[in-house]
Every structure is written in structure tokens, then in C-alpha cells.
Design a protein around this motif. Structure first.
Motif, PDB file in Angstrom:
ATOM      1  N   GLU A 120     -10.183  -6.355  10.429  1.00  0.00           N
ATOM      2  CA  GLU A 120      -9.842  -7.104  11.755  1.00  0.00           C
ATOM      3  C   GLU A 120      -9.790  -8.619  11.705  1.00  0.00           C
ATOM      4  O   GLU A 120      -8.918  -9.525  12.042  1.00  0.00           O
ATOM      5  CB  GLU A 120     -11.034  -6.884  12.789  1.00  0.00           C
ATOM      6  N   GLN A 121     -10.342  -9.027  10.442  1.00  0.00           N
ATOM      7  CA  GLN A 121     -10.365 -10.559  10.274  1.00  0.00           C
ATOM      8  C   GLN A 121      -9.156 -11.181   9.523  1.00  0.00           C
ATOM      9  O   GLN A 121      -8.861 -12.251   9.365  1.00  0.00           O
ATOM     10  CB  GLN A 121     -11.769 -11.156   9.771  1.00  0.00           C
ATOM     11  N   THR A 122      -8.659 -10.337   8.605  1.00  0.00           N
ATOM     12  CA  THR A 122      -7.393 -10.526   7.743  1.00  0.00           C
ATOM     13  C   THR A 122      -6.312  -9.694   8.159  1.00  0.00           C
ATOM     14  O   THR A 122      -5.946  -8.518   7.640  1.00  0.00           O
ATOM     15  CB  THR A 122      -7.977 -10.189   6.414  1.00  0.00           C
ATOM     16  N   GLN A 123      -5.653 -10.365   9.042  1.00  0.00           N
ATOM     17  CA  GLN A 123      -4.340  -9.566   9.721  1.00  0.00           C
ATOM     18  C   GLN A 123      -3.261  -9.542   8.676  1.00  0.00           C
ATOM     19  O   GLN A 123      -2.550  -8.479   9.050  1.00  0.00           O
ATOM     20  CB  GLN A 123      -3.945 -10.653  10.721  1.00  0.00           C
ATOM     21  N   HIS A 124      -3.011 -10.315   7.594  1.00  0.00           N
ATOM     22  CA  HIS A 124      -2.125 -10.310   6.757  1.00  0.00           C
ATOM     23  C   HIS A 124      -2.217  -9.459   5.413  1.00  0.00           C
ATOM     24  O   HIS A 124      -1.349  -8.792   4.669  1.00  0.00           O
ATOM     25  CB  HIS A 124      -1.290 -11.696   6.442  1.00  0.00           C
ATOM     26  N   ILE A 125      -3.481  -9.415   4.943  1.00  0.00           N
ATOM     27  CA  ILE A 125      -3.756  -8.796   3.820  1.00  0.00           C
ATOM     28  C   ILE A 125      -5.126  -8.002   4.192  1.00  0.00           C
ATOM     29  O   ILE A 125      -6.252  -8.647   4.179  1.00  0.00           O
ATOM     30  CB  ILE A 125      -4.359  -9.851   2.677  1.00  0.00           C
ATOM     31  N   ARG A 126      -5.056  -6.581   4.056  1.00  0.00           N
ATOM     32  CA  ARG A 126      -6.341  -5.902   4.648  1.00  0.00           C
ATOM     33  C   ARG A 126      -6.541  -4.883   3.425  1.00  0.00           C
ATOM     34  O   ARG A 126      -5.669  -4.592   2.709  1.00  0.00           O
ATOM     35  CB  ARG A 126      -5.919  -4.978   5.838  1.00  0.00           C
ATOM     36  N   PRO A 127      -7.851  -4.508   3.430  1.00  0.00           N
ATOM     37  CA  PRO A 127      -8.081  -3.680   2.200  1.00  0.00           C
ATOM     38  C   PRO A 127      -7.749  -2.252   2.624  1.00  0.00           C
ATOM     39  O   PRO A 127      -7.853  -1.965   3.742  1.00  0.00           O
ATOM     40  CB  PRO A 127      -9.639  -3.897   2.298  1.00  0.00           C
ATOM     41  N   VAL A 128      -7.087  -1.706   1.521  1.00  0.00           N
ATOM     42  CA  VAL A 128      -6.802   0.016   1.916  1.00  0.00           C
ATOM     43  C   VAL A 128      -7.659   0.875   0.993  1.00  0.00           C
ATOM     44  O   VAL A 128      -7.667   1.961   1.500  1.00  0.00           O
ATOM     45  CB  VAL A 128      -5.475   0.279   1.620  1.00  0.00           C
TER      46      VAL A 128
ATOM     47  N   ALA B   6       4.945  -6.112  -3.689  1.00  0.00           N
ATOM     48  CA  ALA B   6       5.033  -4.802  -2.812  1.00  0.00           C
ATOM     49  C   ALA B   6       4.530  -4.927  -1.497  1.00  0.00           C
ATOM     50  O   ALA B   6       3.608  -5.720  -1.342  1.00  0.00           O
ATOM     51  CB  ALA B   6       3.790  -3.766  -3.802  1.00  0.00           C
ATOM     52  N   HIS B   7       5.274  -4.311  -0.644  1.00  0.00           N
ATOM     53  CA  HIS B   7       5.038  -4.187   0.732  1.00  0.00           C
ATOM     54  C   HIS B   7       5.214  -2.458   0.870  1.00  0.00           C
ATOM     55  O   HIS B   7       5.927  -1.713   0.506  1.00  0.00           O
ATOM     56  CB  HIS B   7       6.190  -4.648   1.510  1.00  0.00           C
ATOM     57  N   PHE B   8       4.089  -2.346   1.704  1.00  0.00           N
ATOM     58  CA  PHE B   8       3.864  -0.738   1.889  1.00  0.00           C
ATOM     59  C   PHE B   8       2.960  -0.464   3.222  1.00  0.00           C
ATOM     60  O   PHE B   8       2.527  -1.343   3.666  1.00  0.00           O
ATOM     61  CB  PHE B   8       3.052  -0.023   0.725  1.00  0.00           C
ATOM     62  N   THR B   9       3.051   0.716   3.569  1.00  0.00           N
ATOM     63  CA  THR B   9       2.269   1.450   4.651  1.00  0.00           C
ATOM     64  C   THR B   9       1.313   2.106   4.108  1.00  0.00           C
ATOM     65  O   THR B   9       1.250   2.989   3.268  1.00  0.00           O
ATOM     66  CB  THR B   9       3.237   2.038   5.731  1.00  0.00           C
ATOM     67  N   ASN B  10       0.042   2.093   4.972  1.00  0.00           N
ATOM     68  CA  ASN B  10      -1.221   2.983   4.722  1.00  0.00           C
ATOM     69  C   ASN B  10      -1.780   3.072   5.996  1.00  0.00           C
ATOM     70  O   ASN B  10      -2.067   2.203   6.635  1.00  0.00           O
ATOM     71  CB  ASN B  10      -2.101   2.334   3.732  1.00  0.00           C
ATOM     72  N   ASN B  11      -1.795   4.092   6.262  1.00  0.00           N
ATOM     73  CA  ASN B  11      -2.454   4.553   7.756  1.00  0.00           C
ATOM     74  C   ASN B  11      -1.908   3.981   8.714  1.00  0.00           C
ATOM     75  O   ASN B  11      -2.455   3.311   9.658  1.00  0.00           O
ATOM     76  CB  ASN B  11      -4.096   4.373   7.767  1.00  0.00           C
ATOM     77  N   GLY B  12      -0.469   3.759   8.937  1.00  0.00           N
ATOM     78  CA  GLY B  12       0.152   3.055   9.902  1.00  0.00           C
ATOM     79  C   GLY B  12       0.209   1.755   9.930  1.00  0.00           C
ATOM     80  O   GLY B  12       0.590   1.271  10.808  1.00  0.00           O
ATOM     81  N   LYS B  13      -0.408   1.194   9.026  1.00  0.00           N
ATOM     82  CA  LYS B  13      -0.479  -0.393   8.936  1.00  0.00           C
ATOM     83  C   LYS B  13       0.285  -0.749   7.594  1.00  0.00           C
ATOM     84  O   LYS B  13       0.118  -0.211   6.666  1.00  0.00           O
ATOM     85  CB  LYS B  13      -2.046  -0.736   8.718  1.00  0.00           C
ATOM     86  N   ARG B  14       0.964  -2.183   7.901  1.00  0.00           N
ATOM     87  CA  ARG B  14       1.611  -2.639   6.617  1.00  0.00           C
ATOM     88  C   ARG B  14       0.896  -3.624   5.960  1.00  0.00           C
ATOM     89  O   ARG B  14      -0.015  -4.154   6.481  1.00  0.00           O
ATOM     90  CB  ARG B  14       2.780  -3.598   7.182  1.00  0.00           C
ATOM     91  N   TYR B  15       1.066  -3.399   4.369  1.00  0.00           N
ATOM     92  CA  TYR B  15       0.285  -4.341   3.518  1.00  0.00           C
ATOM     93  C   TYR B  15       1.033  -4.979   2.494  1.00  0.00           C
ATOM     94  O   TYR B  15       2.337  -4.607   2.426  1.00  0.00           O
ATOM     95  CB  TYR B  15      -0.730  -3.588   2.928  1.00  0.00           C
TER      96      TYR B  15
END
Length: 193
Positions: free
Chosen positions: A15-23, A71-80
Motif C-alpha cells: 500500500e505504501q509503495t505504489q510503484h515498486i511492490r514486493p511480490v 522488466a515490466h510484469f504482472t503478478n496477481n493483477g498488479k503491475r511491477y
């Protein structure tokens, strides 16, 4: 924290890191949220957030742009997005400030048919070495006099043993921990010279 609090903490980080999230995070043998790299797109490394992360780690960003991609990718419907380092299987080591993973686990080689090979545990170690060498010897070509193998995990040491057989000299740059010592032991057993 008890491990039952980990998913809650990871959600707060996301929630706090909108652009780079842990997957994905691993704690020992237990893993939370297995990584998957859907809609993977590899582009030129240019993200200010990723370049800033590399700078904070002391890595020359121009050198990193030559060695890595983004790398740009999707995980669980979210972009990273993350730094991508190509390996010999055609997969990528993927890393950003919050995540470390891979699309397929394999070493990376940089071969110029030299008699000496430098072996690194991970690509950040490799980039750090190149950065330090460039700073101390700016006119020294990157592949002048030695080849490189980046294990991308000490678990890949067995995959690197055969390629190492053609070298007169092998220099290992591993972490000074149990895993690094075990990888060194395996190479020494195979090539004691």
C-alpha cells in the motif's frame, strides 16, 4: 514478528509503495506469495527508481544499463517493474528494492575465450566489481583478460562446473557465509589446482 503477521506486513508495504511492490519473500523454507511473471516485457533500463536503487548500492548506472535491462510484469493483477539480468537459459534474474527472484534459475556467462574466469555469486556482486574496476582503472576494457560466470545463486554451482573446466585460473568472489564456502568447496573438489 511471528510468521502469521508477515502477510499483513507485506500488504502494508504494498500500500505504501505504489510503484515498486514486493511480490515474493522467502523466510527459510517457507515462502509467501509465489512469484509469477505474467505479461513479461523487457525494455531498456531507464526507470529513475531502479537507477536510484543501483546508485544507492554504489553501482555505476551507465555500466548497469549496458549489463541489465528492465522488466515490466504482472503478478496477481498488479503491475511491477524491476532490474532484469539475462541468464544462459534465456530467463532473467529479477530484482528491485523490495524483491529478488527469477523467471528461470540459471547462471549467466560473459565469455571471451580467456584463460581466467571470475565467478560471482550474484549479479549485484558482478556489477559492483565492474564498477570498482572502472573507477580504479577507467581505461581497462570490461572483458580484457578474463571471462565471467555469475551463478545467480550458489545452488547453480553444479551448472557452472562443466564450463569452468576450460580455464587455467578460476577466481571466486562469493559471500563469506556457509553457502559461499560450500560453493567454493565444490569448485575446489572439481578443480583443485
Amino acid at each position: 514478528y511471528a510468521t502469521d503477521h508477515i502477510p499483513y506486513i507485506l500488504e502494508r508495504i504494498a500500500e505504501q509503495t505504489q510503484h515498486i511492490r514486493p511480490v515474493s519473500f522467502s523466510f527459510g523454507k517457507q515462502s509467501f506469495s509465489e512469484p509469477s511473471f505474467q505479461q513479461l516485457e523487457i525494455v531498456h533500463l531507464a526507470s529513475p527508481a531502479l537507477l536510484s536503487y543501483l546508485q544507492e548500492r554504489g553501482i555505476n548506472t551507465e555500466l548497469a544499463k549496458r549489463e541489465c535491462s528492465e522488466a515490466h510484469f504482472t503478478n496477481n493483477g498488479k503491475r511491477y517493474f524491476a532490474i532484469a539480468f539475462l541468464n544462459v537459459s534465456g530467463g532473467y534474474e529479477i530484482r528491485n528494492r523490495y524483491f529478488k527472484g527469477c523467471t528461470s534459475k540459471a547462471p549467466t556467462t560473459r565469455r571471451g575465450d580467456y584463460p581466467t574466469c571470475l565467478v560471482f555469486e550474484g549479479f549485484m556482486d558482478y556489477l559492483s566489481f565492474l564498477t570498482l574496476r572502472q573507477e580504479s582503472c577507467p581505461n581497462y576494457p570490461e572483458l580484457d583478460g578474463q571471462d565471467y560466470i555469475v551463478l545467480n545463486s550458489v545452488s547453480n554451482v553444479s551448472k557452472a562446473l562443466y564450463p569452468l573446466g576450460s580455464y587455467e585460473r578460476i577466481h571466486c568472489f562469493f559471500d563469506n557465509d556457509r553457502a559461499g564456502m560450500e560453493a567454493l568447496r565444490q569448485i575446489r573438489m572439481e578443480y583443485g589446482r
